[in-house]
Design a protein around this motif. Structure first.
Motif, mmCIF file in Angstrom:
data_model
loop_
_atom_site.group_PDB
_atom_site.id
_atom_site.type_symbol
_atom_site.label_atom_id
_atom_site.label_comp_id
_atom_site.label_asym_id
_atom_site.label_seq_id
_atom_site.Cartn_x
_atom_site.Cartn_y
_atom_site.Cartn_z
ATOM 1 N N GLU A 42 19.029 20.121 51.075
ATOM 2 C CA GLU A 42 17.994 20.672 52.594
ATOM 3 C C GLU A 42 18.954 20.215 53.632
ATOM 4 O OE1 GLU A 42 16.176 17.124 53.197
ATOM 5 O OE2 GLU A 42 14.228 17.738 51.857
ATOM 6 N N GLU A 45 20.183 24.488 53.459
ATOM 7 C CA GLU A 45 19.346 24.711 53.901
ATOM 8 C C GLU A 45 19.387 24.808 55.561
ATOM 9 O OE1 GLU A 45 14.668 26.265 54.067
ATOM 10 O OE2 GLU A 45 15.348 23.978 53.507
ATOM 11 N N SER A 65 7.488 34.517 57.877
ATOM 12 C CA SER A 65 8.630 35.112 57.074
ATOM 13 C C SER A 65 9.982 35.790 58.059
ATOM 14 C CB SER A 65 8.245 35.898 56.017
ATOM 15 O OG SER A 65 7.778 37.079 55.948
ATOM 16 N N SER A 70 11.493 26.945 57.637
ATOM 17 C CA SER A 70 12.042 26.325 56.710
ATOM 18 C C SER A 70 11.339 27.345 55.771
ATOM 19 C CB SER A 70 11.959 24.654 57.031
ATOM 20 O OG SER A 70 11.014 24.739 57.114
ATOM 21 N N LYS A 71 11.414 26.545 54.641
ATOM 22 C CA LYS A 71 10.899 26.858 53.063
ATOM 23 C C LYS A 71 9.303 26.045 53.291
ATOM 24 C CE LYS A 71 14.264 28.477 49.964
ATOM 25 N NZ LYS A 71 15.112 28.375 49.058
ATOM 26 N N LYS A 72 9.550 24.779 53.660
ATOM 27 C CA LYS A 72 8.092 24.228 54.178
ATOM 28 C C LYS A 72 6.636 24.457 54.713
ATOM 29 C CE LYS A 72 10.305 19.931 52.159
ATOM 30 N NZ LYS A 72 10.869 18.883 52.604
ATOM 31 N N LEU A 74 7.265 27.222 56.592
ATOM 32 C CA LEU A 74 6.543 29.447 55.992
ATOM 33 C C LEU A 74 5.732 28.791 54.741
ATOM 34 C CD1 LEU A 74 9.643 31.233 55.661
ATOM 35 C CD2 LEU A 74 7.849 31.417 57.023
ATOM 36 N N GLN A 75 5.265 27.621 53.144
ATOM 37 C CA GLN A 75 4.673 27.395 53.166
ATOM 38 C C GLN A 75 2.913 27.016 53.713
ATOM 39 O OE1 GLN A 75 5.615 24.268 49.700
ATOM 40 N NE2 GLN A 75 3.697 24.931 48.653
#
Length: 729
Positions: A42, A45, A65, A70-72, A74-75
Motif C-alpha cells: 500500500e 502504491e 484505467s 488505485s487498484k481498489k 479501479l476494481q
C-alpha cells in the motif's frame, strides 16, 4: 491452514489493531489469494500515485484505467460497469486528485456524481484512512432523495475499500445515527440534519475533515439553506479541499468567499456549446388558459398512457389534490405523488417504485427536480411555470440523461409566454411552440364536481390547492412575467371543481399595500351622480337610487370664520365619507309600502348603554339561576332513579316482602285464623311461645283444601297449572 492475521500498531495509540486486508490461504480460496496487499504494498502504491498526479495529462485519459487511480478504485469501477469517463469526469477528476478546489458545472445527466466520488476515495486512500480516524469526507446535498442516490452509488463502487459510509437525512431514527456517527469515514447528508447533529451530538467530530463536497451547490447556497450552511461552514476546519458541482453553477463572489475556496478551478466543458441542455432533449411549450390546465393534463395522460412521465407542480398542495382527483378518475397509468411534506419512508418507497416501473406518472414538486437519476423517463411536463431558467433546466434534465432521448413540455399562460421565452433564449435553451388540437381534449369537470360534492375533505383540498397556486405566483421574483392580478381566478376555481371562488386574503392585502391610499377596506364603493366621472381607483360604482333621495339627507355645512382660515386636508374626501357624515345615528325612520318615509311617525330613540348593561346583567343572573335549578333537578332525578333501582332489587330478593297488593295476587294463601286456630300473637308483650306460633298440620291441610275448593270453579286452565306448580313446590 489457519488464516493469517497480521497485526500492526495504529499510529497514535499503543493498541494493536487488525490489518484491513486479510490474506487467505490457497486452500481457502481455490489456490488464488483474493488480496495480497500488505502495508508495504500500500505504501509503495500510494507513493507511486502521488508522483503520477503531476505528470498525468487529461488528453491521454480515454478510460478510467488511464487515470492514476488505485487498484481498489479501479476494481470498484469495474464492478459497477463504469469503464469510460464522461466529459465532466475527464476534466475534473485529475485536478481534484491534485488537491485543487473545484467549481464544476455540467449538463444534467453528465455523470457529476462519479466525478466527485472518485477523488473522495483516492484522497482517503492516499492518506491511509481507517475507521479509527473518524470523518474524512463530507458530501452535502439539498434533497433527501439525492442523498440516497449518492449513497447507493457509493455502495456500488466502494466495496474493495474499507471505508465506512453513512446516510444522514431527516425522517430517520436520530438516536440510531447518534450512536454510530463517530465511526463513519464518509457522511452523505442534508444540511438540516447535519446541523442538528453538530448541535446535539457530542460524539460528532470533524476536525480531521479532508474534503468537502457540495452537490447541487447553487441550491445549497441559496436563501433556503443560507443560515444552515453558514453554521455548518463555521464548524468545519479551514484547511480542507472543497468541490462544488451543479448543472447551474453559482459564480457569486459572496458564496465562494463563504466556503473559503483557495484559487478554485472553474470547469464548465459545456459552456462553449451551442445549447445548455442535452442535445437529444426535444423541448416544446404550449400556451394554455389557466382554466384549461387540468383538462390539458388529463388529456395528455390519456394520450400517453404507456409511457413514463414526470409532472412538476409549484406547490405540495397542488400535487396532493391532483393525485387524489386523478386517482378517483381511474386513469390507465399508475399515479405516484412525491412532495416535501410526505413521510420519509413513503418517499423512499415511491422513489424506488417509480424507478422500477415503466408505465407510471410521477406528480412531484421541485423536490424531484435536482440531481435525481430516474431511468428511462419519456416525458417531463412542467404544468406550472418555473421561476427562472435554472429551475427549468433542472426540471427538464430528468429526461434525456447520459446520451438518451427524451421530451419536455412547458405549459405557459398567455401572459407568461413572451417573458419566459425570452428568458430561456438568453440562457441558450432551444424551445419550440406547439398547438393543441381541441378535438383531443377530454374534460373531466363534471365528474370532479361530483367528487367534490360527495367528499368535503376533497373540497377543502381543492381550496388549499387554489390558494397555494395563487400565492406561489404572487411570490415570484420577476413581476414583469408573473402577475397574480391578471389570473382568471374564477375560471381556475371552476376548473378545480369549485362552484364558488375561494377568497384569497393575502392578495387583497398585497394590493392595498401597493396603493398609496390610506383606505383600509378591501373594496371601495362610490355613489356617483350623472355629472361626475368614475374614479380610477374605485373597483365598481353604485348608482344613486331614489331611496336616498327620499331620505332628503342634509348636506354637511363647512364652518368658516375670518379669524381662523380653513386648512385643506391632504386626504381625499370621498363621497362615501360625505354620506357617512350626513347620516344621523340612533334614528328610526318608518317607511310605507311604496318605500317613502313617513315623517309624522318619526321619533328619536336614543339607546342608554348603562341601562342595556344592567338588563344584560339581570338576564345573565336569571340564566345562571335557571341553570342551577336545572342541575339540581337532574341530581334529584338521579337519586330517585337509584332509589327505585335499589327497591326493585330488594323486592326480587324477598317475594313476600312487598306491600303492593295490586302487584301480587295473595288470594290463594290460607286464612291465618284457620291456620293458627284462633291463637293470636302479642308482639309487644312478647308472651307468645314458639309452640303457639306453629299451626297444626291438620289446620294447614283443611285450609288449603277449602281455598282450592273455592277457587277451583273460577280459575282457568293456565291458572290451574300454575297453582299445581306452586303446590308441588
Amino acid at each position: 491452514m489457519a488464516k493469517v492475521k497480521p497485526k500492526v500498531k495504529h499510529p497514535g495509540n499503543g493498541k494493536r489493531v487488525k490489518d484491513k486486508f486479510k490474506q487467505k490461504s490457497k486452500h481457502q480460496n481455490g489456490g488464488k489469494p483474493k488480496f495480497k496487499f500488505s502495508v508495504k504494498d500500500e505504501e509503495s502504491e500510494i507513493s507511486r500515485l502521488s508522483e503520477s498526479y503531476a505528470n498525468a495529462k487529461i488528453e491521454e485519459t480515454s478510460n478510467f484505467s488511464d487515470f492514476p487511480l488505485s487498484k481498489k478504485t479501479l476494481q470498484g469501477l469495474s464492478q459497477g460497469q463504469y469503464r469510460k469517463p464522461t466529459v465532466i469526469q475527464r476534466e475534473s477528476i485529475l485536478p481534484a486528485l491534485q488537491g485543487k478546489d473545484i467549481l464544476a458545472a455540467a449538463k444534467t445527466g453528465s455523470g457529476k456524481t462519479l466525478a466527485f466520488l472518485i477523488p473522495v476515495f483516492e484522497r482517503l486512500y492516499t492518506n491511509q484512512w481507517t475507521r479509527l480516524d473518524g470523518l474524512g469526507a463530507l458530501i452535502i446535498t439539498p434533497t433527501r432523495e439525492l442523498a440516497l442516490q449518492i449513497f447507493e452509488t457509493v455502495a456500488k463502487i466502494s466495496k474493495p475499500h474499507d471505508f465506512t459510509t453513512g446516510l444522514i437525512i431527516g425522517g430517520q431514527n436520530l438516536k440510531f445515527e447518534k450512536n454510530r456517527l463517530h465511526q463513519l469515514n464518509i457522511i452523505i447528508c442534508t444540511p438540516g440534519r447535519l446541523l442538528q447533529h453538530m448541535d446535539q451530538n457530542p460524539l460528532f467530530d470533524c476536525t480531521n475533515l479532508k474534503i468537502l463536497v457540495l452537490d447541487e451547490a447553487d441550491r445549497c447556497l441559496d436563501l433556503g439553506f443560507e443560515s444552515a450552511m453558514n453554521a455548518i461552514i463555521e464548524n468545519l476546519p479551514p484547511e480542507r479541499q472543497t468541490l462544488l458541482f451543479s448543472a447551474t453553477q453559482t459564480k457569486s463572489v459572496k458564496d465562494l468567499a463563504r466556503l473559503n475556496l483557495r484559487d478554485p478551478e472553474y470547469i464548465a466543458p459545456h459552456e462553449k456549446e451551442q445549447y445548455t441542455t442535452p442535445t437529444r432533449l426535444q423541448q416544446n411549450y404550449v400556451a394554455v388558459e389557466l382554466g384549461q390546465k387540468l383538462t390539458m393534463l388529463w388529456s395528455f395522460l390519456k394520450a400517453h398512457s404507456k409511457q413514463k412521465i414526470i409532472v412538476f407542480f409549484a406547490t405540495c398542495k397542488q400535487v396532493k389534490y391532483f393525485y387524489e382527483v386523478f386517482r378517483k378518475l381511474r386513469p390507465s397509468t399508475l399515479l405516484l405523488p412525491l412532495y416535501g411534506g410526505m413521510n420519509q419512508e413513503r418517499r423512499n418507497k415511491i422513489y424506488t417504485e417509480f424507478c422500477a416501473k415503466s408505465n407510471v406518472c410521477l406528480l412531484a414538486t421541485d423536490v424531484a427536480s435536482r440531481g435525481l437519476d430516474f431511468p428511462k423517463v419519456n416525458w417531463v411536463v412542467q404544468l406550472d411555470c418555473p421561476e427562472d431558467a435554472n429551475q427549468y433546466i433542472h426540471r427538464a434534465g430528468r429526461t434525456a440523461r447520459l446520451n438518451t432521448s427524451g421530451e419536455s413540455l412547458l405549459v405557459l399562460l398567455p401572459q407568461e409566454e413572451d417573458g419566459v421565452v425570452k428568458m430561456l433564449e438568453k440562457t441558450k435553451v432551444p424551445i419550440n411552440k406547439i398547438h393543441i388540437d381541441d378535438k383531443q381534449l377530454f374534460s373531466p369537470l363534471i365528474k370532479i364536481q361530483s367528487f367534490l360534492a360527495q367528499s368535503p375533505e376533497l373540497k377543502e383540498t381543492a381550496k388549499r390547492a387554489f390558494v397555494a397556486y395563487v400565492k406561489s405566483v404572487a411570490l415570484m421574483k420577476d413581476k414583469n412575467i408573473f402577475d397574480a392580478s391578471k389570473l382568471d381566478l374564477e375560471a381556475f376555481a371552476k376548473s378545480l371543481g369549485l362552484l364558488v371562488t375561494p377568497r384569497v386574503r393575502f392578495l387583497s392585502r398585497m394590493e392595498n399595500k401597493s396603493k398609496k391610499s390610506n383606505v383600509k377596506t378591501d373594496v371601495k364603493v362610490a355613489i356617483d351622480d350623472d355629472d361626475n366621472e368614475e374614479s380610477e381607483e374605485e373597483l365598481f360604482t353604485v348608482k344613486k337610487s331614489n331611496r336616498f333621495v327620499a331620505m332628503d339627507l342634509p348636506e354637511p355645512e363647512m364652518e368658516q370664520t375670518e379669524d381662523k382660515p380653513v386648512i385643506e386636508s391632504k386626504k381625499k374626501v370621498t363621497k362615501v365619507k360625505l354620506l357617512k357624515r350626513a347620516l344621523v345615528t340612533n334614528k328610526k325612520i318608518n317607511f310605507d309600502d311604496s318605500g317613502n318615509a313617513v315623517d309624522e311617525e318619526v321619533r328619536d330613540e336614543v339607546y342608554d348603554i348603562e341601562k342595556a348593561r344592567a338588563q344584560l346583567k339581570l338576564a345573565d343572573a336569571d340564566d345562571k339561576e335557571r341553570y342551577k335549578n336545572l342541575q339540581k333537578a337532574k341530581r334529584v332525578a338521579k337519586k330517585e332513579k337509584l332509589k327505585r333501582k335499589a327497591d326493585e332489587e330488594k323486592e326480587e330478593e324477598d317475594d313476600f316482602g312487598s306491600d303492593d297488593e295490586d302487584s301480587v295476587d295473595l288470594k290463594w294463601l290460607p286464612d291465618p285464623d284457620d291456620v293458627y286456630n284462633g291463637h293470636h300473637r302479642d308482639v309487644e308483650s312478647g308472651s307468645s311461645s314458639a309452640e303457639d306460633l306453629e299451626p297444626s298440620v291438620e289446620a294447614k291441610k283443611s285450609a288449603k283444601k277449602r281455598k282450592i275448593a273455592d277457587k277451583i270453579d273460577d280459575i282457568t286452565l293456565t291458572e290451574a297449572e300454575q297453582l299445581a306448580m306452586n303446590l308441588l313446590k
